[in-house]
Design a protein around this motif. Structure first.
Motif, PDB file in Angstrom:
ATOM      1  N   ASN A 164      86.064  49.138 -29.971  1.00  0.00           N
ATOM      2  CA  ASN A 164      85.772  48.050 -29.032  1.00  0.00           C
ATOM      3  C   ASN A 164      84.478  47.301 -29.315  1.00  0.00           C
ATOM      4  OD1 ASN A 164      88.041  48.945 -27.389  1.00  0.00           O
ATOM      5  ND2 ASN A 164      86.719  50.655 -26.754  1.00  0.00           N
ATOM      6  N   GLY A 165      83.719  47.737 -30.347  1.00  0.00           N
ATOM      7  CA  GLY A 165      82.418  47.130 -30.563  1.00  0.00           C
ATOM      8  C   GLY A 165      81.427  47.597 -29.519  1.00  0.00           C
ATOM      9  N   LEU A 166      80.322  46.893 -29.380  1.00  0.00           N
ATOM     10  CA  LEU A 166      79.295  47.284 -28.411  1.00  0.00           C
ATOM     11  C   LEU A 166      79.806  47.031 -26.992  1.00  0.00           C
ATOM     12  CD1 LEU A 166      76.439  48.412 -28.974  1.00  0.00           C
ATOM     13  CD2 LEU A 166      75.540  46.144 -28.450  1.00  0.00           C
ATOM     14  N   SER A 167      79.781  48.049 -26.148  1.00  0.00           N
ATOM     15  CA  SER A 167      80.256  47.910 -24.774  1.00  0.00           C
ATOM     16  C   SER A 167      79.316  47.026 -23.964  1.00  0.00           C
ATOM     17  CB  SER A 167      80.369  49.280 -24.111  1.00  0.00           C
ATOM     18  OG  SER A 167      79.066  49.828 -23.911  1.00  0.00           O
ATOM     19  N   GLU A 168      79.790  46.586 -22.816  1.00  0.00           N
ATOM     20  CA  GLU A 168      78.951  45.750 -21.937  1.00  0.00           C
ATOM     21  C   GLU A 168      77.688  46.493 -21.516  1.00  0.00           C
ATOM     22  OE1 GLU A 168      80.934  44.110 -18.610  1.00  0.00           O
ATOM     23  OE2 GLU A 168      82.515  43.139 -19.778  1.00  0.00           O
ATOM     24  N   ILE A 169      77.852  47.790 -21.248  1.00  0.00           N
ATOM     25  CA  ILE A 169      76.682  48.574 -20.820  1.00  0.00           C
ATOM     26  C   ILE A 169      75.682  48.692 -21.964  1.00  0.00           C
ATOM     27  CG2 ILE A 169      75.896  50.846 -20.078  1.00  0.00           C
ATOM     28  CD1 ILE A 169      78.534  51.185 -18.597  1.00  0.00           C
ATOM     29  N   ASP A 170      76.189  48.997 -23.177  1.00  0.00           N
ATOM     30  CA  ASP A 170      75.280  49.114 -24.326  1.00  0.00           C
ATOM     31  C   ASP A 170      74.658  47.767 -24.676  1.00  0.00           C
ATOM     32  OD1 ASP A 170      75.226  51.868 -25.095  1.00  0.00           O
ATOM     33  OD2 ASP A 170      77.323  51.668 -25.686  1.00  0.00           O
ATOM     34  N   ASP A 171      75.410  46.705 -24.497  1.00  0.00           N
ATOM     35  CA  ASP A 171      74.865  45.369 -24.733  1.00  0.00           C
ATOM     36  C   ASP A 171      73.723  45.083 -23.753  1.00  0.00           C
ATOM     37  OD1 ASP A 171      74.853  43.051 -26.227  1.00  0.00           O
ATOM     38  OD2 ASP A 171      76.057  41.954 -24.761  1.00  0.00           O
ATOM     39  N   ALA A 172      73.925  45.491 -22.493  1.00  0.00           N
ATOM     40  CA  ALA A 172      72.873  45.310 -21.488  1.00  0.00           C
ATOM     41  C   ALA A 172      71.662  46.183 -21.807  1.00  0.00           C
ATOM     42  CB  ALA A 172      73.414  45.657 -20.097  1.00  0.00           C
ATOM     43  N   ILE A 173      71.915  47.404 -22.314  1.00  0.00           N
ATOM     44  CA  ILE A 173      70.814  48.292 -22.712  1.00  0.00           C
ATOM     45  C   ILE A 173      70.020  47.645 -23.832  1.00  0.00           C
ATOM     46  CG2 ILE A 173      70.255  50.486 -23.829  1.00  0.00           C
ATOM     47  CD1 ILE A 173      72.605  51.723 -22.287  1.00  0.00           C
ATOM     48  N   ASP A 174      70.723  47.092 -24.836  1.00  0.00           N
ATOM     49  CA  ASP A 174      70.065  46.406 -25.952  1.00  0.00           C
ATOM     50  C   ASP A 174      69.154  45.292 -25.461  1.00  0.00           C
ATOM     51  OD1 ASP A 174      70.500  47.619 -28.326  1.00  0.00           O
ATOM     52  OD2 ASP A 174      72.016  46.236 -29.061  1.00  0.00           O
ATOM     53  N   ASP A 175      69.679  44.467 -24.541  1.00  0.00           N
ATOM     54  CA  ASP A 175      68.890  43.346 -24.013  1.00  0.00           C
ATOM     55  C   ASP A 175      67.645  43.843 -23.294  1.00  0.00           C
ATOM     56  OD1 ASP A 175      70.653  41.509 -25.004  1.00  0.00           O
ATOM     57  OD2 ASP A 175      71.758  41.237 -23.129  1.00  0.00           O
ATOM     58  N   ARG A 176      67.810  44.881 -22.482  1.00  0.00           N
ATOM     59  CA  ARG A 176      66.661  45.384 -21.723  1.00  0.00           C
ATOM     60  C   ARG A 176      65.660  46.078 -22.644  1.00  0.00           C
ATOM     61  NH1 ARG A 176      66.590  49.051 -16.177  1.00  0.00           N
ATOM     62  NH2 ARG A 176      64.327  48.947 -15.878  1.00  0.00           N
TER      63      ARG A 176
END
Length: 475
Positions: A316-328
């Motif tokens: 699935n690639g980077l999940s929404e949660i992991d994407d949000a973690i990356d941004d933060r």
């Protein structure tokens, strides 16, 4: 002329029991204390075995006494060292006897770092060498100890002195030109000021590079493991440490608080911090507090390893949660601290992806644009762990085999960067020709001051107090 300081005394060996303990005394008229405690006049720089006597002539202990006349001693003052048996009671009795014998000459207990501070004040050591004494005592790895020894011998200081001499030479030419403007000499061309300045800047760049390596040896790296629950952070901590330090279960949210372990990679201390899994819906108040502490640790990290599950990532690639973690993470880290994406559990990734990803073999995907470096591993089997260790050192700029490295502190790096900034400004002034010559000279002066602050040529008493109070008592 400054009046001599009052004599000081302290136990110079570490607290606790040992085969040998040392009481050190430094200052004027130490020879009178030696006569009172040892019952005789000591021959300079010779070890004498004798009884240590109390005020009534009773024996406290038997041991070696050494007397060093000024200025040929560690502090540059008269120094007495009494080496007896290393029991805490015996050492306290011997120290108390020295203080009693030296009461008439004002003998007092030494403050932390006061012996080394006196060595600095008496020009036995410069400030960088004095700091290296404490760094050698506190070294946590063999590489750090060797680098501290080089700094104590003056390798770092000599590099700074060489830079300062070059800056002074260039300043001398500038000041002479400013003093005799009627000569109408094109200073910048006639003296090759730009060439001299370029050489100084290049030398400073090399010293700063070595100092950064030394700072890594001294301070180590704070590496925080972050990510959603159950992605293998605790397994990675255990794999890196080579021990079962953290509890590992299939249950999400097992880690509630930070677990810290220090390991070594090529002599570099790595402070690995396992943290609570990051998610929006914390199961309870304890987990919520753990997540808050995770973000606190991330805010102080040198490197963050953001772990993701290989199976989910491939499908699935980077999940929404992991994407949000990356941004933060990007907004939470100190400037310049890298994020590394660790794709874990490659041993359980679907077989269908074998061809595309080389049979799930450990590998590194270099950073591309805003995307962080990716390291593919299995913390459970150990696949890719050695690769990760090498990559961590590469990311932070460590170069192996740095035999000439000297230990450096953050204040040294700050001073070097400030000097570099002023030399950069001086280069800009040089391009503005003669009308900026006075500004050129001022930038050189400021650069020299920052360099001199490293060895203590220009150092405030407040800074000296901060540095030496962090030493152990007796040193």
């Amino acid at each position: 002329m400054t009046a001599p300081l009052l004599p000081i005394a302290a136990i110079a060996t570490a607290p606790g029991r040992g085969g040998i303990g040392v009481v050190r005394v430094s200052g004027p008229d130490v020879v009178s204390i030696a006569r009172a405690v040892c019952g005789q006049t000591l021959k300079p720089r010779h070890a004498t075995y004798l009884p240590f006597l109390d005020a009534r002539g009773g024996v406290i202990d038997h041991g070696l006494a050494l007397y060093f006349p000024a200025p040929h001693s560690y502090t540059g003052e008269e120094v007495l060292e009494l080496q007896g048996h290393g029991g805490p009671v015996v050492m306290q009795m011997l120290l108390a006897r020295c203080l009693e014998a030296g009461r008439d000459i004002g003998l007092r207990l030494a403050e932390p770092g006061e012996f080394t501070r006196r060595a600095f004040l008496n020009d036995k050591l410069d400030l960088a060498q004095a700091e290296a004494v404490a760094d050698l005592i506190e070294a946590s790895t063999e590489a750090a100890a060797r680098s501290a020894a080089r700094s104590m011998e003056g390798v770092f200081s000599q590099a700074i002195h060489t830079l300062v001499e070059k800056v002074i030479h260039l300043r001398m030419l500038v000041e002479a030109t400013l003093d005799f403007p009627e000569e109408e000499i094109d200073f910048l061309e006639a003296s090759d000021a730009r060439g001299q300045l370029a050489a100084i800047r290049e030398s400073l760049k090399g010293v700063l590079k070595q100092a950064k390596q030394g700072a890594l040896l001294r301070e180590g790296l704070s590496v925080v493991l972050a990510g959603q629950p159950n992605v293998g952070k605790s397994s990675l901590l255990n794999a890196l440490a080579g021990a079962e330090l953290a509890i590992v279960t299939p249950i999400a949210g097992t880690t509630r608080d930070r677990v810290r372990e220090t390991i070594q990679i090529e002599g570099i201390p790595l402070h690995i911090i396992d943290t609570a899994g990051l998610r929006e819906d914390a199961a309870d108040e304890v987990e919520r507090i753990g997540i808050e502490r995770t973000w606190e640790a991330i805010g102080r990290a040198d490197v963050v390893l953001h772990l993701v599950d290989a199976t989910d990532y491939l499908e699935n690639g980077l999940s929404e949660i992991d994407d949000a973690i990356d941004d933060r993470l990007s907004g939470h880290l100190p400037p310049g601290s890298p994020i590394v994406r660790v794709v874990n559990k490659i041993d359980t990734a679907p077989a269908a992806s074998d061809t595309m990803f080389g049979g799930n073999r450990p590998h590194v995907v270099a950073a591309n644009g805003p995307n962080p470096t990716e390291i593919w591993i299995s913390a459970r089997t150990g696949a890719g762990i050695d690769l990760m260790r090498r990559e961590l050192l590469r990311i932070v700029g460590w170069q192996s085999g740095s035999e000439g490295t000297f230990l450096a502190r953050e204040r040294h790096l700050t001073a070097l960067r400030c000097a570099q900034s002023h030399l950069d400004c001086a280069a800009e002034r040089a391009d503005q020709q003669a009308q900026a010559l006075d500004l050129f000279a001022e930038e050189l002066r400021l650069a020299q001051e920052h360099l001199n602050s490293i060895t203590g040529e220009f150092t405030s008493d407040d800074l000296l107090g901060t540095i030496f109070t962090r030493f152990c008592i007796g040193k």
